[in-house]
Design an enzyme around this catalytic site. Sequence first.
Site, PDB file in Angstrom:
ATOM      1  N   LEU A 530       0.823  -1.206   0.000  1.00  0.00           N
ATOM      2  CA  LEU A 530       0.000   0.000   0.000  1.00  0.00           C
ATOM      3  C   LEU A 530       0.856   1.255   0.000  1.00  0.00           C
ATOM      4  O   LEU A 530       0.426   2.307  -0.457  1.00  0.00           O
ATOM      5  CB  LEU A 530      -0.910   0.012   1.232  1.00  0.00           C
ATOM      6  CG  LEU A 530      -1.945  -1.121   1.283  1.00  0.00           C
ATOM      7  CD1 LEU A 530      -2.625  -1.131   2.637  1.00  0.00           C
ATOM      8  CD2 LEU A 530      -2.955  -0.955   0.176  1.00  0.00           C
ATOM      9  N   GLY A 534       9.285   5.995   6.615  1.00  0.00           N
ATOM     10  CA  GLY A 534      10.618   6.076   7.193  1.00  0.00           C
ATOM     11  C   GLY A 534      11.092   4.807   7.868  1.00  0.00           C
ATOM     12  O   GLY A 534      12.290   4.551   7.937  1.00  0.00           O
ATOM     13  N   PHE A 535      10.163   3.953   8.397  1.00  0.00           N
ATOM     14  CA  PHE A 535      10.600   2.789   9.169  1.00  0.00           C
ATOM     15  C   PHE A 535      10.116   1.466   8.582  1.00  0.00           C
ATOM     16  O   PHE A 535      10.314   0.425   9.183  1.00  0.00           O
ATOM     17  CB  PHE A 535      10.117   2.912  10.618  1.00  0.00           C
ATOM     18  CG  PHE A 535      10.704   4.081  11.342  1.00  0.00           C
ATOM     19  CD1 PHE A 535       9.888   5.126  11.702  1.00  0.00           C
ATOM     20  CD2 PHE A 535      12.052   4.155  11.619  1.00  0.00           C
ATOM     21  CE1 PHE A 535      10.417   6.224  12.362  1.00  0.00           C
ATOM     22  CE2 PHE A 535      12.581   5.247  12.275  1.00  0.00           C
ATOM     23  CZ  PHE A 535      11.763   6.293  12.643  1.00  0.00           C
ATOM     24  N   GLY A 536       9.449   1.493   7.435  1.00  0.00           N
ATOM     25  CA  GLY A 536       9.024   0.230   6.862  1.00  0.00           C
ATOM     26  C   GLY A 536       7.955   0.406   5.808  1.00  0.00           C
ATOM     27  O   GLY A 536       7.648   1.518   5.398  1.00  0.00           O
ATOM     28  N   ASP A 647       4.444  13.605  15.494  1.00  0.00           N
ATOM     29  CA  ASP A 647       4.617  13.453  14.041  1.00  0.00           C
ATOM     30  C   ASP A 647       3.269  13.642  13.334  1.00  0.00           C
ATOM     31  O   ASP A 647       2.864  12.830  12.495  1.00  0.00           O
ATOM     32  CB  ASP A 647       5.200  12.073  13.715  1.00  0.00           C
ATOM     33  CG  ASP A 647       5.878  12.051  12.346  1.00  0.00           C
ATOM     34  OD1 ASP A 647       6.104  13.137  11.780  1.00  0.00           O
ATOM     35  OD2 ASP A 647       6.179  10.960  11.849  1.00  0.00           O
TER      36      ASP A 647
END
Length: 835
Positions: A530, A534-536, A647
Amino acid sequence: MSPGNLFADFTVLVVVVLAVAAPPVSGQRSVYPSANLSTLWVKNKVLDSVPYEDGLVRAIVLRSPQTSDLSFAAGFFCTPPCQEFIFAVFIFPDTDSFPVNKMARVVWCANQASPVGENATLELTGDGDLVLREKANGRLIWSSGTSDQSVRRMEITEQGNLVLFGQRNMTVWQSFDHPTDALVPGQSLLQGKMLRANASPTNWTEGKIYITVLRDGVHGYVESTPPQLYFKHELSRNMSQRDPTRITFTNGSLSIFLQSTHPGNPDESIQFQEAKSTQYIRLESDGHLRLFEWSRGEPSWIMVSDVMKEFLHVDDCAFPTVCGEYGICTSGQCICPFQSNSSSRYFQLVDERKTNLGCAPVTPVSCQEIKNHQLLTLTDVSYFDMSQIIMNAKNRDDCKQACLKNCSCKAVAFRYGQNDSNGECRSVTEVFSLQSIQPEKVNYNSSAYLKVQITPSSDPTQKKLKTILGATLAAITTLVLVVIVAIYVRRRRKYQELDEELEFDILPGMPTRFSFEKLRECTEDFSKKLGEGGFGSVFEGKIGEESVAVKRLEGARQGKKEFLAEVETIGSIEHINLVRLIGFCAEKSNRLLVYEYMPRGSLDRWIYYRHNNAPLDWCTRCKIIMDIAKGLCYLHEECRRKIAHLDIKPQNILLDENFNAKLADFGLSKLIDRDQSKVVTVMRGTPGYLAPEWLTSQITEKVDIYSFGVVLMEIISGRKNIDLSQPEESVQLINLLREKAQNDQLLDMIDKHSNDMVSHQEEVIQMMKLAMWCLQNDSSRRPSMSMVVKVLEGAMSVENCLDYSFFNANSVISAQGNPSTYSAPPQESILSGPR
């Protein structure tokens, strides 16, 4: 030279006498109903005063109608010991001994939340703004906000309406449009506006009780998240297809007026209660809407009708604050909840001498200890709010389990008829007064279940047994210590991996734990991506019949801290505006999070126009903004420890099929104890959304409010915060906003893709002012999220004195090359789960 300019350089001190009025001459009353521009009133002892039973009145403008028994005045009011004052409109009987002491009643006030002291000033300025200031420091307390609307004079009308008139006697501003807790004959409560009761009879600050007019009728609420309904007058089916434009307190009735949808059809009205010109109606702190009338015979104000109580045919126990929080009302008496078959005490009175103040839990309910939650059963007890139905809980056990699984649920009420397995389950997020019932009289059964916090057993026998077992285990451990150390050294890496997994096993209130193989299967070997961040990466999957979004962190070490933060933060909380965490996987180096699937993806795809989508209409944008605000309000103010998201940006705001918005991605969140004013942390977040205080690394939850202001401007303008495709002077949205605000060109900021936005430009401008309030450089000047929600609901106004010199810290932060934690923007904007 215009009249406004003629008087601009002069200040006039007006001394008005209300207590000692000249005797009537030839039947004429002494009145001073209006005031012109450039007039200044100083609230001091020079103004003659009238004491009355609740305080002191110092009048400024006064009108005594020839055709009525009532007079109206606007001026200063106080309650004993009269050290603080409010600017208000008063109603009082007009008798031969004019004016009458002890008979004044306040029917509107401007600054109930911010009283002023001695020598405060009220000024009708040369440019037409009615301004109230504190004399000590000149601080602005309240303003009519009419400085640019050509005001010519101020007048108190015969109906008690304080009006600012412009050219050709056009009404520019009037107190009737901003009701507080009362209505006088001729005054209307418009759709979307509200009457809000005071906190108590002696406390003039805003309380939690309010009445509002919605599309389907008149509603009474007690404020919580979400608001709880205690009164509703629904329209008939043919009437509900029209918009109820207002409730009007007329000379004879309190009526709902409905705008006809067919030309030629007259408006309809529904009469609640007879009323006369010598009456006023007030919403009071106990939730009752009472009608008062002046009685010449007494002489005094008397209560002639309790509108809600008579309309609903209920007693006082049916009202939400009659016994405070958690109190149970039985025949007018208040008691604390208890369980007859248990000796444990879970609630205690707030004040032993004042049982109506309610009860408090002996041990506060903590989301961090959800495994120690249980429900206290109260039979033949009902709850006033019957609007929050849990649709999938048709029987008693499902109802109770639904509450135990949702930390925001504080209680449930299960109402049923003869069949115990087919009833209605109502969820309560904040518990106010409950009511004992007699099922044979009300023709239904009801039980309430209150969530309580239990403590581990302290039985002496168990303690002794634990001591013996501990000694035995210690002896065995000593004998095999050498073997254990040898095995540990040889298989250190494997034990480290297992240790990481155990960290997640011991977390309280954990969601479902899945195996890696199970998640590989449900995502078809991670084949439907999808998006990524930044982390996956995020993949679409299906567990049973439920669609899910699976976030897979890249690398065992890279996202470990973020993964643990996300599981700990949202694994034990649940809210309608937070993306629900269904489960997780922590298997060796594989770490994955399983979320509910959000079919319309992230907000950025709908406001940046990168997917050729149609522009969102203004109503949908307002709904999304409200959802974001309520989600942040819950994180900041309603959890045991404040949660700073850190964030907030469009990529982390997801939309379901009905464009309901939910906050996602808690990988960078920070828990803040409520006794901490600030916390020190490494810089984290996304460039473009970082508040100025990040430069000091000392932050509060107010950094989220700054980011919310940036997102709010992106929604309004339909563009990115930092857009390199724009001309150089327009690359940074916040810099452009500063320029347009200073030059009074805010209309240039409205999204030109949407004709609907342009047609609502006045509402959009107000929303921009809310965004600018959130973008203040000084974090202490930014509103709390609960204040933002009140502004969006129309319960309060935006701060007027805003600083437009927004400091853009983001370019400085980027230039520093700070190696702190950042969240990179996703490469795709169609995420159906957190990054």
